[in-house]
Design an enzyme around this catalytic site. Structure first.
Site, PDB file in Angstrom:
ATOM      1  N   ASP A  88       0.827  -1.216   0.000  1.00  0.00           N
ATOM      2  CA  ASP A  88       0.000   0.000   0.000  1.00  0.00           C
ATOM      3  C   ASP A  88       0.860   1.264   0.000  1.00  0.00           C
ATOM      4  OD1 ASP A  88      -2.268  -1.589   0.171  1.00  0.00           O
ATOM      5  OD2 ASP A  88      -2.282  -1.550   2.352  1.00  0.00           O
ATOM      6  N   GLU A  92       2.022  -0.956   5.065  1.00  0.00           N
ATOM      7  CA  GLU A  92       0.697  -1.409   4.646  1.00  0.00           C
ATOM      8  C   GLU A  92      -0.324  -0.775   5.596  1.00  0.00           C
ATOM      9  OE1 GLU A  92      -0.340  -3.513   2.229  1.00  0.00           O
ATOM     10  OE2 GLU A  92       1.527  -4.418   1.512  1.00  0.00           O
ATOM     11  N   LYS A 136      -4.427  -1.346   6.675  1.00  0.00           N
ATOM     12  CA  LYS A 136      -5.629  -2.151   6.502  1.00  0.00           C
ATOM     13  C   LYS A 136      -6.749  -1.644   7.404  1.00  0.00           C
ATOM     14  CE  LYS A 136      -3.417  -4.753   3.664  1.00  0.00           C
ATOM     15  NZ  LYS A 136      -3.656  -4.556   2.211  1.00  0.00           N
TER      16      LYS A 136
END
Length: 267
Positions: free
Chosen positions: A90, A110, A112
């Protein structure tokens, strides 16, 4: 001790600035992504360390990962079926060129978001098949994170640091009970230790169940039958509500500075 003090002062300097000073006007938007955050860290590192060369990449090809594995041990990195396969995080990948002209990873991020129970309850929105439930059973989408984590471990197999940050957000990542108030004033308690709601235990495998919300960039060495084994742990940071600019940047800079220290490229 001097290096630790330098690192601390650098991070405190970042914390002391407001979002406008660090990010500029565009970063005031709420929809800024972790990729944007990483690029800002990238620009900050280039500014703070003008004598060092950094690069930013969105992805790494599986072929490159296999080549790295094979260079470490000829038994590794020999299987690949899709030549153009790649991994993409990401937040992209920040790297630095060392004195041997080799690129070394400094930061991978990342982010989430899973579980909208807090938002739904606070707005009085019911969920489920018949729209008659306050809580939604947690999904499994975040388990895909393990693939990227393992691949970054592969390409960093011979490194003594692992600058992988996993930012978690949402009701599926609670670490303690929280109370949410409905529009009518009724309070709903979300528990952190029930399997139908919590998914964080499915990710702590990536950091060997080390404490959450800590910088785990520096590798751990354990002894098994007299042999030293190196563990590379993800730095997992979690909160039930939205991460802010002021919260994420110091964490990302902290891990980046730790990487540079371990790589021995800073004073």
């Amino acid at each position: 001790m001097k290096k630790k003090q330098t690192d601390r002062l650098r991070i405190e300097k970042v914390r002391g600035q407001g979002p406008k000073e660090i990010f500029g006007e565009n970063a005031q938007k709420h929809d800024i992504s972790v990729n944007d955050f990483s690029k800002i860290v990238f620009e900050t590192l280039k500014k703070d360390f003008p004598d060092l060369e950094f690069r930013f990449r969105d992805s790494i090809e599986k072929k490159e990962i296999n080549e790295k594995l094979h260079s470490v041990d000829s038994r590794l990195g020999v299987t690949i079926f899709v030549a153009k396969a790649s991994i993409k995080s990401d937040g992209g990948i920040i790297e630095i060129k060392d004195k041997d002209d080799k690129w070394r990873i400094v930061l991978v991020c990342e982010a989430k978001h899973q579980g909208k129970d807090i938002e739904n309850i606070s707005k009085g929105i019911l969920v489920g098949k018949n729209n008659n439930q306050e809580l939604m059973v947690a999904g499994n989408a975040i388990e895909r994170s393990h693939k990227n984590i393992n691949e970054i471990r592969n390409i960093m197999i011979d490194e003594k640091h692992f600058p992988y940050i996993l930012f978690l957000q949402g009701s599926n990542f609670l670490t303690e009970p929280i109370t949410v108030t409905k529009p009518d004033g009724t309070e709903v308690i979300l528990k952190h230790d029930i399997g139908s709601l919590n998914r964080i235990d499915r990710l702590t495998a990536s950091n060997f169940s080390l404490p959450i919300n800590q910088n785990s960039c520096e590798n751990i060495f354990i002894s098994i039958d007299g042999k030293s084994v190196m563990l590379q742990a993800v730095s997992i940071y979690t909160k039930p509500t939205e991460w802010t600019i002021e919260e994420m940047l110091p964490i990302m800079m902290d891990v980046s500075i730790t990487s540079l220290r371990i790589l021995g490229v800073t004073e």
